[in-house]
Design a protein around this motif. Structure first.
Motif, PDB file in Angstrom:
ATOM      1  N   ARG A 119       0.854  -1.195   0.000  1.00 51.61           N
ATOM      2  CA  ARG A 119       0.000   0.000   0.000  1.00 51.61           C
ATOM      3  C   ARG A 119       0.883   1.236   0.000  1.00 51.61           C
ATOM      4  NH1 ARG A 119      -4.412  -1.076   4.647  1.00 51.61           N
ATOM      5  NH2 ARG A 119      -5.330   0.785   3.747  1.00 51.61           N
ATOM      6  N   ARG A 120       0.243   2.406   0.020  1.00 57.72           N
ATOM      7  CA  ARG A 120       0.956   3.682   0.145  1.00 57.72           C
ATOM      8  C   ARG A 120       0.757   4.210   1.565  1.00 57.72           C
ATOM      9  NH1 ARG A 120      -1.904   7.286  -2.112  1.00 57.72           N
ATOM     10  NH2 ARG A 120      -3.552   5.822  -2.598  1.00 57.72           N
ATOM     11  N   LEU A 121       1.769   4.838   2.125  1.00 59.74           N
ATOM     12  CA  LEU A 121       1.640   5.458   3.438  1.00 59.74           C
ATOM     13  C   LEU A 121       0.523   6.495   3.416  1.00 59.74           C
ATOM     14  CD1 LEU A 121       2.525   5.874   6.378  1.00 59.74           C
ATOM     15  CD2 LEU A 121       4.244   7.500   5.528  1.00 59.74           C
ATOM     16  N   ALA A 122       0.355   7.174   2.276  1.00 61.69           N
ATOM     17  CA  ALA A 122      -0.658   8.230   2.163  1.00 61.69           C
ATOM     18  C   ALA A 122      -2.070   7.718   2.443  1.00 61.69           C
ATOM     19  CB  ALA A 122      -0.599   8.866   0.779  1.00 61.69           C
ATOM     20  N   GLU A 123      -2.309   6.437   2.303  1.00 61.28           N
ATOM     21  CA  GLU A 123      -3.625   5.869   2.598  1.00 61.28           C
ATOM     22  C   GLU A 123      -3.992   6.015   4.074  1.00 61.28           C
ATOM     23  OE1 GLU A 123      -4.282   1.901   0.969  1.00 61.28           O
ATOM     24  OE2 GLU A 123      -2.710   2.320  -0.499  1.00 61.28           O
ATOM     25  N   PHE A 124      -2.996   6.274   4.903  1.00 60.45           N
ATOM     26  CA  PHE A 124      -3.221   6.391   6.348  1.00 60.45           C
ATOM     27  C   PHE A 124      -3.247   7.838   6.840  1.00 60.45           C
ATOM     28  CE2 PHE A 124      -1.584   2.167   5.563  1.00 60.45           C
ATOM     29  CZ  PHE A 124      -2.491   1.398   6.263  1.00 60.45           C
ATOM     30  N   GLU A 126      -4.496  11.253   8.035  1.00 67.30           N
ATOM     31  CA  GLU A 126      -5.731  11.651   8.709  1.00 67.30           C
ATOM     32  C   GLU A 126      -6.014  13.142   8.532  1.00 67.30           C
ATOM     33  OE1 GLU A 126      -5.219  10.306  12.764  1.00 67.30           O
ATOM     34  OE2 GLU A 126      -5.945   8.320  12.226  1.00 67.30           O
ATOM     35  N   GLN A 127      -4.962  13.941   8.357  1.00 66.09           N
ATOM     36  CA  GLN A 127      -5.101  15.395   8.269  1.00 66.09           C
ATOM     37  C   GLN A 127      -4.759  15.958   6.891  1.00 66.09           C
ATOM     38  OE1 GLN A 127      -6.296  17.065  10.987  1.00 66.09           O
ATOM     39  NE2 GLN A 127      -6.430  15.088  11.993  1.00 66.09           N
ATOM     40  N   HIS A 128      -3.915  15.281   6.158  1.00 67.99           N
ATOM     41  CA  HIS A 128      -3.439  15.799   4.877  1.00 67.99           C
ATOM     42  C   HIS A 128      -4.167  15.154   3.710  1.00 67.99           C
ATOM     43  CE1 HIS A 128      -0.150  16.939   7.583  1.00 67.99           C
ATOM     44  NE2 HIS A 128       0.039  17.926   6.749  1.00 67.99           N
ATOM     45  N   ASP A 129      -4.286  15.915   2.646  1.00 69.73           N
ATOM     46  CA  ASP A 129      -4.946  15.443   1.441  1.00 69.73           C
ATOM     47  C   ASP A 129      -3.905  15.353   0.326  1.00 69.73           C
ATOM     48  OD1 ASP A 129      -6.912  14.652  -0.324  1.00 69.73           O
ATOM     49  OD2 ASP A 129      -7.461  16.710  -0.840  1.00 69.73           O
ATOM     50  N   SER A 130      -3.073  14.347   0.400  1.00 67.33           N
ATOM     51  CA  SER A 130      -2.024  14.135  -0.588  1.00 67.33           C
ATOM     52  C   SER A 130      -1.990  12.646  -0.912  1.00 67.33           C
ATOM     53  CB  SER A 130      -0.673  14.583  -0.031  1.00 67.33           C
ATOM     54  OG  SER A 130       0.361  14.314  -0.952  1.00 67.33           O
ATOM     55  N   ALA A 131      -1.725  12.313  -2.154  1.00 65.24           N
ATOM     56  CA  ALA A 131      -1.668  10.906  -2.551  1.00 65.24           C
ATOM     57  C   ALA A 131      -0.298  10.293  -2.312  1.00 65.24           C
ATOM     58  CB  ALA A 131      -2.043  10.773  -4.028  1.00 65.24           C
ATOM     59  N   GLY A 143      11.098  21.158   2.184  1.00 62.27           N
ATOM     60  CA  GLY A 143      10.711  19.821   1.721  1.00 62.27           C
ATOM     61  C   GLY A 143      10.865  18.768   2.798  1.00 62.27           C
ATOM     62  N   PHE A 144      11.905  18.874   3.605  1.00 60.28           N
ATOM     63  CA  PHE A 144      12.132  17.904   4.681  1.00 60.28           C
ATOM     64  C   PHE A 144      11.129  18.106   5.812  1.00 60.28           C
ATOM     65  CE2 PHE A 144      15.964  17.855   2.227  1.00 60.28           C
ATOM     66  CZ  PHE A 144      16.291  16.499   2.200  1.00 60.28           C
ATOM     67  N   GLU A 145      10.757  19.349   6.058  1.00 53.56           N
ATOM     68  CA  GLU A 145       9.723  19.636   7.063  1.00 53.56           C
ATOM     69  C   GLU A 145       8.366  19.122   6.577  1.00 53.56           C
ATOM     70  OE1 GLU A 145       9.890  20.902  10.234  1.00 53.56           O
ATOM     71  OE2 GLU A 145      12.052  20.680   9.974  1.00 53.56           O
ATOM     72  N   ASP A 146       8.081  19.321   5.293  1.00 54.82           N
ATOM     73  CA  ASP A 146       6.821  18.833   4.726  1.00 54.82           C
ATOM     74  C   ASP A 146       6.745  17.311   4.807  1.00 54.82           C
ATOM     75  OD1 ASP A 146       6.178  21.483   4.161  1.00 54.82           O
ATOM     76  OD2 ASP A 146       6.653  21.313   2.014  1.00 54.82           O
ATOM     77  N   VAL A 147       7.851  16.643   4.515  1.00 61.72           N
ATOM     78  CA  VAL A 147       7.891  15.179   4.618  1.00 61.72           C
ATOM     79  C   VAL A 147       7.585  14.750   6.050  1.00 61.72           C
ATOM     80  CG1 VAL A 147       9.459  13.183   4.610  1.00 61.72           C
ATOM     81  CG2 VAL A 147       9.344  14.695   2.621  1.00 61.72           C
ATOM     82  N   LEU A 148       8.188  15.408   7.009  1.00 59.85           N
ATOM     83  CA  LEU A 148       7.915  15.063   8.411  1.00 59.85           C
ATOM     84  C   LEU A 148       6.454  15.280   8.771  1.00 59.85           C
ATOM     85  CD1 LEU A 148      11.189  16.258  10.067  1.00 59.85           C
ATOM     86  CD2 LEU A 148      10.110  14.051  10.515  1.00 59.85           C
ATOM     87  N   ASP A 149       5.861  16.371   8.305  1.00 62.76           N
ATOM     88  CA  ASP A 149       4.439  16.616   8.576  1.00 62.76           C
ATOM     89  C   ASP A 149       3.582  15.481   8.026  1.00 62.76           C
ATOM     90  OD1 ASP A 149       5.053  19.059   9.784  1.00 62.76           O
ATOM     91  OD2 ASP A 149       4.540  20.249   7.999  1.00 62.76           O
ATOM     92  N   LEU A 150       3.838  15.087   6.778  1.00 64.82           N
ATOM     93  CA  LEU A 150       3.066  14.019   6.151  1.00 64.82           C
ATOM     94  C   LEU A 150       3.312  12.671   6.826  1.00 64.82           C
ATOM     95  CD1 LEU A 150       3.599  15.005   2.404  1.00 64.82           C
ATOM     96  CD2 LEU A 150       1.451  15.153   3.698  1.00 64.82           C
ATOM     97  N   VAL A 151       4.574  12.399   7.117  1.00 68.35           N
ATOM     98  CA  VAL A 151       4.929  11.118   7.742  1.00 68.35           C
ATOM     99  C   VAL A 151       4.325  11.006   9.140  1.00 68.35           C
ATOM    100  CG1 VAL A 151       6.889   9.838   8.711  1.00 68.35           C
ATOM    101  CG2 VAL A 151       6.963  10.635   6.342  1.00 68.35           C
ATOM    102  N   ASP A 153       1.630  12.406  10.216  1.00 64.13           N
ATOM    103  CA  ASP A 153       0.199  12.200  10.014  1.00 64.13           C
ATOM    104  C   ASP A 153      -0.076  10.758   9.595  1.00 64.13           C
ATOM    105  OD1 ASP A 153      -2.533  12.588   9.592  1.00 64.13           O
ATOM    106  OD2 ASP A 153      -2.256  13.580   7.666  1.00 64.13           O
ATOM    107  N   GLY A 154       0.641  10.272   8.589  1.00 61.41           N
ATOM    108  CA  GLY A 154       0.445   8.909   8.122  1.00 61.41           C
ATOM    109  C   GLY A 154       0.752   7.873   9.181  1.00 61.41           C
TER     110      GLY A 154
END
Length: 174
Positions: A119-124, A126-131, A143-151, A153-154
């Motif tokens: 699967r993709r981590l993005a499937e998990f 809860e707050q972000h709308d990114s595939a 970019g590294f801060e954005d990755v941490l935010d997404l990670v 959340d996932g």
């Protein structure tokens, strides 16, 4: 005859996958491992990461990934990059790709009986709308801060999923 009831004493194993295993997947590895330990599941859940390419095999995570992760309390320094192996699909309960390209590369080597694990981590999220979790390698600090935010959340959503798997009906009859 082999039992169809899962072994509830075996650890639940999660593998994160990106291209080189030096930015996104080690970040997810470190974040999720920390969350697992904080949730008291350190003995029941195992975490690892790998890359679809062997560019950085044996290398530590990217210094920028380590720096940004450490600012949030995640130590990635003990990790070493490795390439995804066919045996990983046998060994792990869940294999989570960071984006569509790496999902496709993992699907190409995944045995048919294990496709459900991929699967993709993005499937998990809860707050972000990114595939996807985008690759920060060629970008700047944000970019590294954005990755941490997404990670983060996932991994929060993933932890809920794993906790549900560990409480599955065969493990806790009522």
């Amino acid at each position: 005859m082999k039992s169809t009831v899962p072994d509830t004493t075996a650890p639940y194993r999660v593998l994160f996958v990106c291209m080189g295993n030096i930015c996104r997947s080690p970040t997810a590895h470190g974040v999720f491992e920390t969350m697992v330990v904080r949730a008291g599941l350190g003995k029941r859940v195992q975490v690892d990461s790998a890359g679809t390419h062997s560019y950085h095999a044996g290398a530590t995570p990217d210094a920028r990934s380590q720096e940004h992760a450490l600012k949030r309390g995640y130590d990635l320094s003990g990790q070493r990059a490795r390439q995804l192996r066919a045996s990983d699909f046998d060994d792990f309960d869940l294999v989570l790709a960071m984006d569509w390209d790496n999902l496709a590369l993992a699907q190409a080597m995944c045995p048919p009986q294990h496709v459900r694990k991929l699967r993709r981590l993005a499937e998990f999220f809860e707050q972000h709308d990114s595939a996807v979790v985008p690759d920060p390698y060629l970008g700047g600090t944000q970019g590294f801060e954005d990755v941490l935010d997404l990670v983060e959340d996932g991994c929060t959503g993933l932890l809920r999923h794993v906790q549900q798997q560990l409480r599955a009906p065969w493990a806790d009859p009522e």
